[in-house]
Design an enzyme around this catalytic site. Structure first.
Site, PDB file in Angstrom:
ATOM      1  N   ASP A 121       0.910  -1.027  -0.013  1.00  0.00           N
ATOM      2  CA  ASP A 121      -0.038   0.221  -0.052  1.00  0.00           C
ATOM      3  C   ASP A 121       0.887   1.161  -0.156  1.00  0.00           C
ATOM      4  O   ASP A 121       1.905   1.196   0.696  1.00  0.00           O
ATOM      5  CB  ASP A 121      -0.921  -0.096   1.288  1.00  0.00           C
ATOM      6  CG  ASP A 121      -1.928  -0.997   0.957  1.00  0.00           C
ATOM      7  OD1 ASP A 121      -2.554  -1.160  -0.104  1.00  0.00           O
ATOM      8  OD2 ASP A 121      -2.528  -1.533   2.139  1.00  0.00           O
ATOM      9  N   ASP A 139      -7.285  -1.037  -4.342  1.00  0.00           N
ATOM     10  CA  ASP A 139      -8.248  -0.770  -3.432  1.00  0.00           C
ATOM     11  C   ASP A 139      -9.146   0.133  -4.331  1.00  0.00           C
ATOM     12  O   ASP A 139     -10.410   0.216  -3.947  1.00  0.00           O
ATOM     13  CB  ASP A 139      -7.674  -0.168  -2.255  1.00  0.00           C
ATOM     14  CG  ASP A 139      -6.778  -1.231  -1.658  1.00  0.00           C
ATOM     15  OD1 ASP A 139      -7.187  -2.439  -1.676  1.00  0.00           O
ATOM     16  OD2 ASP A 139      -5.968  -0.879  -0.802  1.00  0.00           O
TER      17      ASP A 139
END
EC number: 3.4.23.36
Length: 166
Positions: A121, A139
């Site tokens: 991330d 995401d």
């Protein structure tokens, strides 16, 4: 009888989300050290973190079984959504786009989990001292897909109401 084009024609969106996500994660892993952060805007950093769980690090603090659970879940959901795409006609644009984006995001995070054992991330939004959980392009694709499904559901419901009134 002419064959109607199915929603599978939207899988190019899955490929786009998949490739864009994995490419950006590759760049982050190559150029950043773990937890390194670069300020881009007053409310946005690029920050390399590892997520061993799911959204908001859900189940991240378990013994590792969650990795396999999320891999199986991503595969199962992707097959289910591909089935829905096959059943849909190509003119169901919102729903097909939504399914395709969710498939691309789910499979990209699954590849990351399979290869690394975690998800990379790096998109870090914040206000003052409050940080939103760091996330990635996969995401974003999944969230846009979910949003499109909600819009499609509202449009479909509105059309049903209008048809009843007519």
């Amino acid at each position: 009888m002419a064959k109607t084009k199915s929603g599978l024609s939207f899988l190019w969106l899955s490929v786009l989300a998949f490739v864009l996500d994995l490419f950006t994660k590759y760049l982050v892993v190559q150029k950043f050290t773990l937890y390194e952060s670069v300020n881009i805007l007053p409310i946005f950093n690029l920050t390399y973190v590892r997520n061993y769980g799911a959204a908001f690090s859900f189940l991240a603090d378990h013994d590792g079984w969650q990795k396999y659970f999320f891999i199986i879940l991503a595969i199962a959901i992707s097959f289910m959504l591909m089935y829905f795409l096959k059943k849909n006609t190509a003119d169901q644009k919102l729903q097909n786009s939504a399914y395709a984006l969710i498939i691309g995001g789910a499979l990209a995070n699954m590849v990351d989990r399979t290869y690394h054992g975690f998800v990379v991330d790096f998109l870090d939004f914040y206000w003052d001292i409050y940080h939103y959980p760091v996330f990635n392009i996969a995401d974003v694709a999944i969230c846009i897909g979910a949003g499109l499904l909600m819009i499609d559901a509202f449009k479909t419901e509105k059309k049903k109401i209008q048809d009843k009134q007519a």
